[in-house]
Structure formats: structure tokens, C-alpha cells
Design a protein around this motif. Structure first.
Motif, PDB file in Angstrom:
ATOM      1  N   MET A   1       0.844  -1.204   0.000  1.00 50.79           N
ATOM      2  CA  MET A   1       0.000   0.000   0.000  1.00 50.79           C
ATOM      3  C   MET A   1       0.880   1.255   0.000  1.00 50.79           C
ATOM      4  O   MET A   1       0.647   2.196  -0.760  1.00 50.79           O
ATOM      5  CB  MET A   1      -0.909  -0.015   1.246  1.00 50.79           C
ATOM      6  N   HIS A   2       1.931   1.240   0.828  1.00 51.16           N
ATOM      7  CA  HIS A   2       2.833   2.397   0.868  1.00 51.16           C
ATOM      8  C   HIS A   2       3.508   2.582  -0.497  1.00 51.16           C
ATOM      9  O   HIS A   2       3.680   3.705  -0.976  1.00 51.16           O
ATOM     10  CB  HIS A   2       3.883   2.226   1.971  1.00 51.16           C
ATOM     11  N   TRP A   3       3.847   1.460  -1.128  1.00 48.46           N
ATOM     12  CA  TRP A   3       4.473   1.546  -2.456  1.00 48.46           C
ATOM     13  C   TRP A   3       3.507   2.198  -3.457  1.00 48.46           C
ATOM     14  O   TRP A   3       3.894   3.091  -4.205  1.00 48.46           O
ATOM     15  CB  TRP A   3       4.889   0.142  -2.936  1.00 48.46           C
ATOM     16  N   THR A   4       2.233   1.765  -3.445  1.00 46.68           N
ATOM     17  CA  THR A   4       1.288   2.338  -4.422  1.00 46.68           C
ATOM     18  C   THR A   4       1.122   3.846  -4.194  1.00 46.68           C
ATOM     19  O   THR A   4       0.887   4.588  -5.136  1.00 46.68           O
ATOM     20  CB  THR A   4      -0.122   1.680  -4.352  1.00 46.68           C
ATOM     21  N   GLN A   5       1.278   4.266  -2.935  1.00 46.34           N
ATOM     22  CA  GLN A   5       1.091   5.700  -2.642  1.00 46.34           C
ATOM     23  C   GLN A   5       2.314   6.538  -3.031  1.00 46.34           C
ATOM     24  O   GLN A   5       2.215   7.751  -3.175  1.00 46.34           O
ATOM     25  CB  GLN A   5       0.800   5.890  -1.151  1.00 46.34           C
ATOM     26  N   THR A   6       3.455   5.877  -3.206  1.00 48.78           N
ATOM     27  CA  THR A   6       4.661   6.664  -3.485  1.00 48.78           C
ATOM     28  C   THR A   6       5.227   6.434  -4.878  1.00 48.78           C
ATOM     29  O   THR A   6       6.102   7.168  -5.337  1.00 48.78           O
ATOM     30  CB  THR A   6       5.778   6.357  -2.455  1.00 48.78           C
ATOM     31  N   PHE A   7       4.718   5.396  -5.579  1.00 52.41           N
ATOM     32  CA  PHE A   7       5.215   5.135  -6.936  1.00 52.41           C
ATOM     33  C   PHE A   7       4.711   6.236  -7.865  1.00 52.41           C
ATOM     34  O   PHE A   7       3.567   6.637  -7.815  1.00 52.41           O
ATOM     35  CB  PHE A   7       4.720   3.784  -7.452  1.00 52.41           C
ATOM     36  N   GLY A   8       5.576   6.685  -8.756  1.00 54.15           N
ATOM     37  CA  GLY A   8       5.146   7.702  -9.728  1.00 54.15           C
ATOM     38  C   GLY A   8       5.095   9.056  -9.072  1.00 54.15           C
ATOM     39  O   GLY A   8       4.862   9.165  -7.860  1.00 54.15           O
ATOM     40  N   ASN A   9       5.363  10.073  -9.874  1.00 54.47           N
ATOM     41  CA  ASN A   9       5.511  11.402  -9.296  1.00 54.47           C
ATOM     42  C   ASN A   9       5.028  12.439 -10.302  1.00 54.47           C
ATOM     43  O   ASN A   9       5.821  13.126 -10.944  1.00 54.47           O
ATOM     44  CB  ASN A   9       7.003  11.593  -8.957  1.00 54.47           C
ATOM     45  N   PRO A  10       3.695  12.572 -10.449  1.00 51.69           N
ATOM     46  CA  PRO A  10       3.169  13.447 -11.504  1.00 51.69           C
ATOM     47  C   PRO A  10       3.453  14.931 -11.290  1.00 51.69           C
ATOM     48  O   PRO A  10       3.264  15.724 -12.206  1.00 51.69           O
ATOM     49  CB  PRO A  10       1.653  13.170 -11.485  1.00 51.69           C
ATOM     50  N   GLY A  11       3.946  15.294 -10.120  1.00 53.31           N
ATOM     51  CA  GLY A  11       4.216  16.716  -9.858  1.00 53.31           C
ATOM     52  C   GLY A  11       5.566  17.198 -10.368  1.00 53.31           C
ATOM     53  O   GLY A  11       5.890  18.383 -10.254  1.00 53.31           O
ATOM     54  N   LEU A  12       6.371  16.302 -10.943  1.00 52.21           N
ATOM     55  CA  LEU A  12       7.738  16.696 -11.324  1.00 52.21           C
ATOM     56  C   LEU A  12       7.763  17.700 -12.469  1.00 52.21           C
ATOM     57  O   LEU A  12       6.889  17.682 -13.342  1.00 52.21           O
ATOM     58  CB  LEU A  12       8.521  15.457 -11.764  1.00 52.21           C
ATOM     59  N   THR A  13       8.794  18.539 -12.477  1.00 51.27           N
ATOM     60  CA  THR A  13       9.023  19.457 -13.606  1.00 51.27           C
ATOM     61  C   THR A  13      10.518  19.371 -13.979  1.00 51.27           C
ATOM     62  O   THR A  13      11.305  18.733 -13.278  1.00 51.27           O
ATOM     63  CB  THR A  13       8.705  20.924 -13.236  1.00 51.27           C
ATOM     64  N   TRP A  14      10.874  20.073 -15.057  1.00 46.86           N
ATOM     65  CA  TRP A  14      12.265  20.013 -15.536  1.00 46.86           C
ATOM     66  C   TRP A  14      13.241  20.470 -14.455  1.00 46.86           C
ATOM     67  O   TRP A  14      14.356  19.951 -14.367  1.00 46.86           O
ATOM     68  CB  TRP A  14      12.422  20.875 -16.799  1.00 46.86           C
TER      69      TRP A  14
END
Ligand code: FNR
Length: 379
Positions: A221-234
Motif C-alpha cells: 500500500m505504501h508503495w502504491t502511494q509513493t510510486f510515480g511522481n506526476p508533480g515533477l518538472t524540468w
């Protein structure tokens, strides 16, 4: 001639030669869930189709009488000489394909001198994979976790385990709409596959109330909450640069403006890819994107590509359009499904033989010197 002299192969377990047959044999040995997970793509799979169509638009125009007796497949990248322009694409959860998973694929790559790119989402830890490979060349693919310290920990672990480049995959800030997986209600991660690198990571573990061994469900569950990071920018790329001394490649670039931004932000290489059509349905075929990206980048940094490499001629076309090397994905995974380590070795060996012959018959002698003069576009 070596290839033909050893035929017919008396081995009753003879492995396929034809790509489509590998895929068919993989279909036979895998359950629906894993097979569709590997072979399927996003939405209506039009990007997957576009990837293959893109190669068909280009034709090789062979040259004659150019002394092709000896050929050189070697390429130079980041100061290393690699035996050929092939790499094994980062592919997660290989345990769903074969019980030996990543260890089998990595050993086969090592034997064929094809660098193996370890996925963050591997079933085996990046250290176990490194151990299985000895001194053979390997790169590490990073999925940028929401927790910066976990991301930094992965970079450190990769550096400590002899990985020589970091591939930052940008096209997966979240999982795409994958109709077949939704239909099958199949996502390997939720069953704990492909999270080994996280569950063994000291920083990730320090975030959990109970160890993953005591409470696997909460850890996932913790992994699903932290995988991927749509807030990233250059601007966030500075973080990666601050946490590794290894060359950094950005994977998933298709737009020439993004290629320019990659250059501006000081990365060391680009991988033109649409993730094998698994992320954006209706995207441009990766080979269609390659020439514009190469034009934007010039000779400043290496450009690699994947998504649709199936045969030697595909490699010749990608290199002629400006790629410095290519990543082989699904073909190797079908090899893994059918015959484990031996299957991956066979797929790579065949592709290298096919590539060598196609280069020679096109009238060329060096993989690193191919250019578009050998191609014509036919719509
Ligand atoms: C992938 N790919 C991928 N990419 C990545 O950066 N990290 C990963 O963990 C994965 N995992 C993964 C799983 C499976 C089953 C597939 C098929 C693909 C994408 C991969 O690196 C590569 O971009 C594609 O496989 C290229 O497309 P083709 O040539 O295999 O169709």
C-alpha cells in the motif's frame, strides 16, 4: 555462413527463429494475465501499431561493391565501447514471465555482451541482478519515487553495485489506461511482484510501521502511494544530478522541444521511446519521432531509441535515422517466457546475426557510421 552451415538443427527442442513465432509460443506458455500484461498496450493499442508501421515506411537502398568483408558492430557511449548497438530494455516484473526472471535475462545479456538495463520494478533486487552479471555492463532504470530519499537511495545503491548509467523514465508518472489488464483485473504489483527493490530499500523500510515481512499488505500500500511522481518538472532534474555522478539518460522523449529542454538541463543522453505503446494511446510511433529529436540534439549527446525493434533491419533503420543504440524489449521477454536464459540468449544472438548480415548486405561496414543516405521513405 555459420548460421546456414549449422542447419538443419537436429535439436528436437529447437527454438523459434521468427519473431512472430516467439510471441505465439509465449502466448501458449503464459496465462492470460501475464501474457496480456507483456504483449498489451494502452487503450486501443494504436501506438503499438504505429511503432511497427513507422519501420515499414522506411526502405533500405543497398549499395554494391563496397568491400563488406569485415564489419564492426561496436558503438561508443559515455566513454565506453560496447560490443554492439543493442541493449536490453528495462522491463519490470520478469518473474511473471519466467521463475528465473531478471536473473536469467541479465545472465543472457551478459553472455551476449548486451548491456542489461535493470528496472526499478524488477522482482529481484538491483544488487542480486548485479551479482549475477559479474563485470558485464549494466545500467539502472529509475522510477522517480515521490519520496526523494528513496529516489536518492536507489541512485546510491545503483552506483555501489556497478551500474554505469542511470535511465530516468519520464513517461510513467502514473500507469496508463490498459484495457486488457483492467479486463483481466491483473496488476502484478498488487500481488507483491516487482516491488522487491523497494521492500529491500533501507529508506523505504524506515517509512513503514511494520516490516514488509510482518505486514506485506501495508508495505505494498505504501508503495502504491509513493510510486510515480506526476508533480515533477524540468527543474527537479537538479535533484538527480546532485545525487549521482553517473551519466543520466531521459527515457520517453518524443517531442523535439523536450529534447531541447533535456539539453538545456544538462542531461547526458536521450532515449526516444513511447514505452512500447503502453502509456499514451494514439501517440506517435517512436521511429517517427526519432529524426526530429536527433535534429534538435545534433551531435551534443547520444540519442537511443526503443519501441518496435523486432529484427536486424529495424536496428539498421533506427541507427540510420540517428540513433546511437537501440533497446530491445518484448522480443527478449518472449524468449524468456519460452526458454528462460537460453531463450533470451537465442533472441539476442539471432538479432545480432541478422543485424550483422543486414549491415553487410546494405553495403555498410560499421554500425556506428550508418546514416540516412542508405534509406528512402515510402508512404
Ligand atoms: C516495459 N517497459 C518499461 N520501461 C521502463 O522504463 N521501466 C519498466 O519497468 C518497464 N517495464 C516494462 C514492462 C513490460 C512488460 C514491457 C513490455 C515494457 C518499456 C520498455 O523499456 C521499452 O520501452 C518497450 O518494451 C519498448 O517497446 P517494444 O519494442 O518492446 O515493443
Amino acid at each position: 555462413f555459420k548460421v546456414y552451415q549449422t542447419m538443419p538443427d537436429p535439436d528436437p527442442d529447437r527454438l523459434p527463429v521468427v519473431y512472430e513465432e516467439w510471441e505465439k509460443r509465449a502466448r501458449e506458455v503464459l496465462e492470460d494475465g501475464p501474457y496480456d500484461y507483456i504483449a498489451g498496450g494502452a487503450g486501443g493499442e494504436s501506438t503499438m501499431d504505429a511503432n511497427l508501421e513507422a519501420f515499414k515506411k522506411w526502405k533500405i537502398v543497398p549499395r554494391m561493391l563496397r568491400n563488406v568483408e569485415s564489419r564492426d558492430l561496436k558503438v561508443e557511449l559515455f566513454g565506453h565501447t560496447y560490443a554492439s548497438p543493442l541493449m536490453l530494455a528495462p522491463i519490470g516484473v520478469q518473474s511473471i514471465i519466467h521463475p528465473d526472471g531478471e536473473l536469467a535475462a541479465a545472465k543472457a545479456s551478459a553472455e551476449m555482451e548486451v548491456p542489461y538495463i535493470t528496472s526499478s520494478a524488477s522482482t529481484r533486487t538491483l544488487e542480486e541482478i548485479a551479482d549475477a552479471m559479474g563485470d558485464a555492463p549494466r545500467w539502472f532504470q529509475l522510477y522517480w519515487n515521490k519520496d526523494p530519499e528513496v529516489t536518492a537511495s536507489f541512485l546510491k545503491r545503483a552506483e555501489n553495485s556497478g551500474y554505469s548509467a542511470i535511465v530516468v523514465t519520464l513517461d510513467t508518472p502514473m500507469m496508463a489506461w490498459r484495457e486488457k489488464d483492467l479486463k483481466n483485473v491483473y496488476l502484478p504489483f498488487l500481488a507483491g511482484e516487482g516491488v522487491g527493490n523497494y521492500l529491500s530499500d533501507p529508506i523505504f523500510r524506515s517509512r513503514l510501521e511494520k516490516t514488509p515481512e510482518e505486514d506485506p499488505a501495508s508495505a505494498i500500500m505504501h508503495w502504491t502511494q509513493t510510486f510515480g511522481n506526476p508533480g515533477l518538472t524540468w527543474e527537479d532534474l537538479t535533484f538527480i544530478k546532485e545525487h549521482t555522478n553517473l551519466p543520466i539518460l531521459l527515457k520517453g522523449i518524443l517531442h523535439p522541444e523536450d529534447a531541447k529542454l533535456a539539453l538545456e538541463h544538462g542531461v547526458d543522453g536521450i532515449i526516444v521511446s513511447n514505452h512500447g505503446g503502453r502509456q499514451v494511446d494514439g501517440a506517435l510511433g517512436a521511429l517517427d519521432a526519432l529524426p526530429e529529436v536527433c535534429e534538435a540534439v545534433g551531435d551534443q549527446i547520444p540519442v537511443l531509441m526503443d519501441s518496435g525493434i523486432r529484427r536486424g533491419a529495424d536496428v539498421v533503420k533506427a541507427l540510420s535515422l540517428g540513433a546511437d543504440a537501440v533497446l530491445v524489449g518484448r522480443p527478449c521477454m518472449y524468449g524468456l517466457a519460452v526458454a528462460g536464459e537460453r531463450g533470451v540468449r537465442e533472441v539476442l544472438q539471432n538479432m545480432l546475426a541478422d543485424l550483422d548480415l543486414t549491415i553487410a548486405l546494405a553495403g555498410e561496414t560499421a554500425a556506428g557510421e550508418l546514416d540516412s543516405s542508405v534509406l528512402r521513405k515510402s508512404e
